[in-house]
Design an enzyme around this catalytic site. Sequence first.
Site, PDB file in Angstrom:
ATOM      1  N   ASP A  13      15.177  30.199  -0.132  1.00 35.86           N
ATOM      2  CA  ASP A  13      14.751  31.034  -1.268  1.00 35.86           C
ATOM      3  C   ASP A  13      13.324  31.548  -1.100  1.00 35.86           C
ATOM      4  O   ASP A  13      12.491  30.869  -0.497  1.00 35.86           O
ATOM      5  CB  ASP A  13      14.856  30.192  -2.545  1.00 35.86           C
ATOM      6  CG  ASP A  13      14.798  31.053  -3.796  1.00 35.86           C
ATOM      7  OD1 ASP A  13      14.936  32.286  -3.695  1.00 35.86           O
ATOM      8  OD2 ASP A  13      14.595  30.474  -4.876  1.00 35.86           O
ATOM      9  N   TRP A  18       8.204  36.972  -0.914  1.00 40.80           N
ATOM     10  CA  TRP A  18       7.386  37.024   0.303  1.00 40.80           C
ATOM     11  C   TRP A  18       7.134  38.490   0.684  1.00 40.80           C
ATOM     12  O   TRP A  18       6.006  38.868   1.008  1.00 40.80           O
ATOM     13  CB  TRP A  18       8.118  36.291   1.431  1.00 40.80           C
ATOM     14  CG  TRP A  18       7.371  36.209   2.720  1.00 40.80           C
ATOM     15  CD1 TRP A  18       6.548  35.210   3.120  1.00 40.80           C
ATOM     16  CD2 TRP A  18       7.388  37.178   3.790  1.00 40.80           C
ATOM     17  NE1 TRP A  18       6.044  35.487   4.379  1.00 40.80           N
ATOM     18  CE2 TRP A  18       6.540  36.692   4.801  1.00 40.80           C
ATOM     19  CE3 TRP A  18       8.028  38.404   3.976  1.00 40.80           C
ATOM     20  CZ2 TRP A  18       6.325  37.382   5.999  1.00 40.80           C
ATOM     21  CZ3 TRP A  18       7.805  39.097   5.155  1.00 40.80           C
ATOM     22  CH2 TRP A  18       6.969  38.593   6.153  1.00 40.80           C
ATOM     23  N   GLU A  60      27.215  34.649  -6.450  1.00 41.63           N
ATOM     24  CA  GLU A  60      26.489  35.428  -7.468  1.00 41.63           C
ATOM     25  C   GLU A  60      25.633  36.536  -6.839  1.00 41.63           C
ATOM     26  O   GLU A  60      25.195  37.453  -7.535  1.00 41.63           O
ATOM     27  CB  GLU A  60      25.569  34.506  -8.287  1.00 41.63           C
ATOM     28  CG  GLU A  60      26.306  33.577  -9.243  1.00 41.63           C
ATOM     29  CD  GLU A  60      27.045  32.434  -8.549  1.00 41.63           C
ATOM     30  OE1 GLU A  60      26.546  31.944  -7.504  1.00 41.63           O
ATOM     31  OE2 GLU A  60      28.146  32.061  -9.010  1.00 41.63           O
ATOM     32  N   ASN A  61      25.383  36.445  -5.526  1.00 43.35           N
ATOM     33  CA  ASN A  61      24.483  37.422  -4.891  1.00 43.35           C
ATOM     34  C   ASN A  61      25.064  38.839  -4.831  1.00 43.35           C
ATOM     35  O   ASN A  61      24.333  39.799  -4.574  1.00 43.35           O
ATOM     36  CB  ASN A  61      24.075  36.971  -3.479  1.00 43.35           C
ATOM     37  CG  ASN A  61      23.050  35.855  -3.471  1.00 43.35           C
ATOM     38  OD1 ASN A  61      22.991  35.056  -2.546  1.00 43.35           O
ATOM     39  ND2 ASN A  61      22.207  35.794  -4.506  1.00 43.35           N
ATOM     40  N   ARG A  64      23.357  41.775  -6.694  1.00 43.47           N
ATOM     41  CA  ARG A  64      22.130  42.438  -6.232  1.00 43.47           C
ATOM     42  C   ARG A  64      22.404  43.901  -5.871  1.00 43.47           C
ATOM     43  O   ARG A  64      23.561  44.275  -5.653  1.00 43.47           O
ATOM     44  CB  ARG A  64      21.586  41.694  -5.010  1.00 43.47           C
ATOM     45  CG  ARG A  64      21.150  40.315  -5.393  1.00 43.47           C
ATOM     46  CD  ARG A  64      20.456  39.607  -4.286  1.00 43.47           C
ATOM     47  NE  ARG A  64      19.988  38.327  -4.774  1.00 43.47           N
ATOM     48  CZ  ARG A  64      18.926  37.694  -4.337  1.00 43.47           C
ATOM     49  NH1 ARG A  64      18.196  38.216  -3.382  1.00 43.47           N
ATOM     50  NH2 ARG A  64      18.575  36.545  -4.846  1.00 43.47           N
ATOM     51  N   GLU A 198      18.827  13.321  -1.748  1.00 39.35           N
ATOM     52  CA  GLU A 198      17.420  13.383  -2.153  1.00 39.35           C
ATOM     53  C   GLU A 198      17.042  14.854  -2.220  1.00 39.35           C
ATOM     54  O   GLU A 198      17.394  15.635  -1.328  1.00 39.35           O
ATOM     55  CB  GLU A 198      16.534  12.660  -1.123  1.00 39.35           C
ATOM     56  CG  GLU A 198      16.777  11.170  -1.050  1.00 39.35           C
ATOM     57  CD  GLU A 198      16.444  10.441  -2.357  1.00 39.35           C
ATOM     58  OE1 GLU A 198      15.560  10.917  -3.097  1.00 39.35           O
ATOM     59  OE2 GLU A 198      17.080   9.411  -2.634  1.00 39.35           O
TER      60      GLU A 198
HETATM   61  C1  FPP Z   1      17.053  34.067  -1.383  1.00 46.71           C
HETATM   62  O1  FPP Z   1      15.789  34.704  -1.508  1.00 46.71           O
HETATM   63  C2  FPP Z   1      17.695  34.506  -0.148  1.00 46.71           C
HETATM   64  C3  FPP Z   1      18.904  35.134  -0.059  1.00 46.71           C
HETATM   65  C4  FPP Z   1      19.727  35.460  -1.233  1.00 46.71           C
HETATM   66  C5  FPP Z   1      19.450  35.568   1.254  1.00 46.71           C
HETATM   67  C6  FPP Z   1      19.202  34.636   2.413  1.00 46.71           C
HETATM   68  C7  FPP Z   1      19.632  35.335   3.636  1.00 46.71           C
HETATM   69  C8  FPP Z   1      19.006  35.282   4.837  1.00 46.71           C
HETATM   70  C9  FPP Z   1      17.827  34.415   5.104  1.00 46.71           C
HETATM   71  C10 FPP Z   1      19.476  36.141   5.964  1.00 46.71           C
HETATM   72  C11 FPP Z   1      20.824  35.823   6.541  1.00 46.71           C
HETATM   73  C12 FPP Z   1      20.995  34.435   6.981  1.00 46.71           C
HETATM   74  C13 FPP Z   1      21.254  33.981   8.226  1.00 46.71           C
HETATM   75  C14 FPP Z   1      21.575  32.533   8.350  1.00 46.71           C
HETATM   76  C15 FPP Z   1      21.209  34.782   9.452  1.00 46.71           C
HETATM   77  P1  FPP Z   1      15.566  35.722  -2.705  1.00 46.71           P
HETATM   78  O2  FPP Z   1      15.966  37.088  -2.240  1.00 46.71           O
HETATM   79  O3  FPP Z   1      16.275  35.235  -3.922  1.00 46.71           O
HETATM   80  O4  FPP Z   1      14.013  35.651  -2.889  1.00 46.71           O
HETATM   81  P2  FPP Z   1      13.214  35.842  -4.289  1.00 46.71           P
HETATM   82  O5  FPP Z   1      13.634  34.687  -5.154  1.00 46.71           O
HETATM   83  O6  FPP Z   1      11.796  35.758  -3.862  1.00 46.71           O
HETATM   84  O7  FPP Z   1      13.608  37.168  -4.832  1.00 46.71           O
END
Ligand code: FPP
Length: 232
Positions: A13, A18, A60-61, A64, A198
């Site tokens: 997350d 970032w 849930e994603n 987006r 944990e």
């Molecule tokens: C959460 O951060 C992250 C995600 C919903 C996507 C994670 C996906 C990757 C790291 C890329 C694909 C994965 C692999 C294993 C190649 P967020 O977008 O919710 O961050 P925020 O809370 O700061 O908005």
Amino acid sequence: MDRLPRHIAIIMDGNGRWAKKRGLPRTAGHAVGAETFRRIATYCKDLGVEYLSVYAFSTENWRRPKDEVDTIMGILETYLKEAIGIIQRDRIRMRFFGDTSVLSPVLRELIAETERISDTCDGVQVNLCVNYGSRSEILRAAELWAQDREAGDTEELTEEKFGSYLYSAGIPDPDLIIRPSGEYRLSNFLMWQAAYSELYFTDVLWPDFDERELDRAIIEYQRRDRRYGAVR
Ligand code: FPP
């Protein structure tokens, strides 16, 4: 080293925040987040962690914006194309948790190929959770069990048996669940399996998470007193 968690699970997350902090689009955060995942997976392998589960995309994603969803799927595609070679070299077993049937034909093909190659590997097992959610995993398990019941299975339903219908069948529960980025939730991640895990939280955003951060999490885990409901 003799008290290493066997199974580490991570909620990756903080990619969006970032990127925002740097004036970049959220999608740039996901690209760097995927790079972080590669580094951490390699580090887990080097340490001797047996199982690593990561939350790449939740049920849930899909809510987006379409371009963000498309970017994450694109990153996964690129990653899997590269991973096929690395998996064979490092003997990594890759598994997918979640309903991958709704993904693009290209991704489904890559997933099938990755799993096929993984069958011959005996190293660290990486579980990529894609279109995964705990509640739907539990419902799916209940449906699968009901089908077996209907077909004549009369065996008593125990916790162990129920676990065999989950995506994580045959895998020990996570010892340590890590959530970076200052959020204190499980967000529908491995909720059945997390019963005695944990939990470790840190404010570091996932793209900034590195080997030292994982060391900190493991050291904190080793200080914990795991009682599993008993007294000691
Ligand atoms: C959460 O951060 C992250 C995600 C919903 C996507 C994670 C996906 C990757 C790291 C890329 C694909 C994965 C692999 C294993 C190649 P967020 O977008 O919710 O961050 P925020 O809370 O700061 O908005």
